[in-house]
Design a protein around this motif. Structure first.
Motif, PDB file in Angstrom:
ATOM      1  N   GLU A  47       0.843  -1.211   0.000  1.00 53.78           N
ATOM      2  CA  GLU A  47       0.000   0.000   0.000  1.00 53.78           C
ATOM      3  C   GLU A  47       0.873   1.254   0.000  1.00 53.78           C
ATOM      4  OE1 GLU A  47      -3.309   0.588  -0.450  1.00 53.78           O
ATOM      5  OE2 GLU A  47      -3.283  -1.528  -0.977  1.00 53.78           O
ATOM      6  N   ASN A  48       1.938   1.252   0.799  1.00 55.84           N
ATOM      7  CA  ASN A  48       2.851   2.391   0.785  1.00 55.84           C
ATOM      8  C   ASN A  48       3.564   2.482  -0.564  1.00 55.84           C
ATOM      9  OD1 ASN A  48       4.072   4.674   2.136  1.00 55.84           O
ATOM     10  ND2 ASN A  48       5.955   3.481   2.071  1.00 55.84           N
ATOM     11  N   GLY A  49       3.934   1.346  -1.134  1.00 52.08           N
ATOM     12  CA  GLY A  49       4.569   1.338  -2.448  1.00 52.08           C
ATOM     13  C   GLY A  49       3.668   1.941  -3.510  1.00 52.08           C
ATOM     14  N   ARG A  50       2.383   1.629  -3.436  1.00 55.98           N
ATOM     15  CA  ARG A  50       1.399   2.195  -4.383  1.00 55.98           C
ATOM     16  C   ARG A  50       1.385   3.717  -4.274  1.00 55.98           C
ATOM     17  NH1 ARG A  50      -4.016   3.620  -4.820  1.00 55.98           N
ATOM     18  NH2 ARG A  50      -5.037   2.812  -6.695  1.00 55.98           N
ATOM     19  N   LEU A  51       1.373   4.222  -3.049  1.00 55.00           N
ATOM     20  CA  LEU A  51       1.371   5.679  -2.844  1.00 55.00           C
ATOM     21  C   LEU A  51       2.682   6.314  -3.309  1.00 55.00           C
ATOM     22  CD1 LEU A  51      -0.360   5.919   0.643  1.00 55.00           C
ATOM     23  CD2 LEU A  51      -1.333   6.475  -1.596  1.00 55.00           C
ATOM     24  N   ARG A  96      13.332  -5.464  -8.101  1.00 55.28           N
ATOM     25  CA  ARG A  96      14.150  -4.764  -7.098  1.00 55.28           C
ATOM     26  C   ARG A  96      15.370  -4.129  -7.775  1.00 55.28           C
ATOM     27  NH1 ARG A  96      14.633  -8.666  -3.904  1.00 55.28           N
ATOM     28  NH2 ARG A  96      12.930  -8.093  -2.512  1.00 55.28           N
ATOM     29  N   GLY A  97      16.018  -4.861  -8.658  1.00 54.48           N
ATOM     30  CA  GLY A  97      17.180  -4.315  -9.361  1.00 54.48           C
ATOM     31  C   GLY A  97      16.816  -3.152 -10.272  1.00 54.48           C
ATOM     32  N   GLU A 146      11.720  -1.448  -1.178  1.00 50.70           N
ATOM     33  CA  GLU A 146      11.016  -2.700  -0.881  1.00 50.70           C
ATOM     34  C   GLU A 146       9.498  -2.519  -0.969  1.00 50.70           C
ATOM     35  OE1 GLU A 146      12.385  -5.672  -0.697  1.00 50.70           O
ATOM     36  OE2 GLU A 146      14.335  -4.717  -0.964  1.00 50.70           O
ATOM     37  N   ASP A 147       9.002  -1.357  -0.549  1.00 53.16           N
ATOM     38  CA  ASP A 147       7.566  -1.084  -0.630  1.00 53.16           C
ATOM     39  C   ASP A 147       7.107  -1.013  -2.085  1.00 53.16           C
ATOM     40  OD1 ASP A 147       7.673  -0.952   2.142  1.00 53.16           O
ATOM     41  OD2 ASP A 147       7.400   1.231   2.235  1.00 53.16           O
ATOM     42  N   VAL A 148       7.864  -0.324  -2.927  1.00 50.53           N
ATOM     43  CA  VAL A 148       7.521  -0.226  -4.350  1.00 50.53           C
ATOM     44  C   VAL A 148       7.546  -1.611  -4.998  1.00 50.53           C
ATOM     45  CG1 VAL A 148       8.314   0.653  -6.599  1.00 50.53           C
ATOM     46  CG2 VAL A 148       8.198   2.189  -4.620  1.00 50.53           C
ATOM     47  N   VAL A 149       8.551  -2.400  -4.683  1.00 49.28           N
ATOM     48  CA  VAL A 149       8.646  -3.755  -5.233  1.00 49.28           C
ATOM     49  C   VAL A 149       7.459  -4.597  -4.757  1.00 49.28           C
ATOM     50  CG1 VAL A 149      10.016  -5.894  -5.223  1.00 49.28           C
ATOM     51  CG2 VAL A 149      11.147  -3.675  -5.551  1.00 49.28           C
ATOM     52  N   ALA A 150       7.085  -4.457  -3.488  1.00 48.65           N
ATOM     53  CA  ALA A 150       5.926  -5.205  -2.966  1.00 48.65           C
ATOM     54  C   ALA A 150       4.661  -4.843  -3.738  1.00 48.65           C
ATOM     55  CB  ALA A 150       5.742  -4.929  -1.481  1.00 48.65           C
ATOM     56  N   TYR A 151       4.528  -3.593  -4.131  1.00 52.19           N
ATOM     57  CA  TYR A 151       3.373  -3.190  -4.941  1.00 52.19           C
ATOM     58  C   TYR A 151       3.499  -3.737  -6.368  1.00 52.19           C
ATOM     59  CZ  TYR A 151       0.140  -0.471  -7.689  1.00 52.19           C
ATOM     60  OH  TYR A 151      -0.839  -0.106  -8.582  1.00 52.19           O
ATOM     61  N   LEU A 152       4.667  -3.597  -6.965  1.00 55.11           N
ATOM     62  CA  LEU A 152       4.845  -4.051  -8.349  1.00 55.11           C
ATOM     63  C   LEU A 152       4.546  -5.530  -8.517  1.00 55.11           C
ATOM     64  CD1 LEU A 152       8.098  -2.110  -9.323  1.00 55.11           C
ATOM     65  CD2 LEU A 152       5.770  -1.692 -10.188  1.00 55.11           C
ATOM     66  N   VAL A 153       4.884  -6.349  -7.533  1.00 54.44           N
ATOM     67  CA  VAL A 153       4.624  -7.788  -7.666  1.00 54.44           C
ATOM     68  C   VAL A 153       3.130  -8.119  -7.608  1.00 54.44           C
ATOM     69  CG1 VAL A 153       6.920  -8.483  -6.853  1.00 54.44           C
ATOM     70  CG2 VAL A 153       5.010  -8.384  -5.237  1.00 54.44           C
TER      71      VAL A 153
END
Length: 158
Positions: A47-51, A96-97, A146-153
């Motif tokens: 959720e933070n990655g989405r934002l 992540r990379g 890590e938050d952005v990657v968690a959203y992308l997956v």
């Protein structure tokens, strides 16, 4: 009282997330630019990655990428590919990379390295450090990557 404060500070400093963070210069990229290990040792918050991806002062991914899930945020760009279904095309380590330093995967990309603190000059006086000064902080923290990657997956084809 001082002993209690010291104990509280020590407890915070000794948490896995605090001592496991990988510094930008120490990120372990493989030959293809992927980063297998978490930069923090802590799970990302999707959720933070989405934002972060829609926040202009942070990731601002939608300035270049279209993402159907983020349609409520205006002004999606077309410079980069759509990110719809990106989790079907790339592994978590690949993503992540790419987020940390896309130039390791796509040498000619205009995508910024979000987790790099030296070896380039950022445009604008507010973002460019003085010659010989300490490296600037990365655009995103390790946890934000890590938050952005968690959203992308989560972005899979429907």
């Amino acid at each position: 009282m001082t002993v209690l404060r010291f104990a509280a500070i020590a407890a915070l400093l000794l948490t896995p997330a605090a001592w496991a963070e990988t510094l930008p210069a120490a990120v372990d990229y493989d030959d293809y630019g992927s980063v297998a290990a978490s930069l923090t040792g802590a799970p990302g918050d999707s959720e933070n990655g989405r934002l972060l991806m829609a926040t202009r002062a942070k990731g601002n991914c939608i300035a270049c990428h279209a993402i159907t899930d983020l349609e409520e945020f205006p002004f999606h760009g077309e410079v980069g590919p759509t990110l719809d279904g990106v989790a079907d095309r790339w592994t978590e380590a690949d993503l992540r990379g790419i987020v940390a330093n896309a130039k390791r995967v796509f040498p000619e990309t205009v995508m910024p390295a979000f987790y790099k603190s030296s070896g380039y000059i950022r445009p604008g006086d507010a973002f460019t450090g003085e010659a010989g000064a300490e490296p600037l902080p990365p655009l995103l923290t390790a946890q934000e990557v890590e938050d952005v990657v968690a959203y992308l997956v989560t972005l899979k084809e429907e």
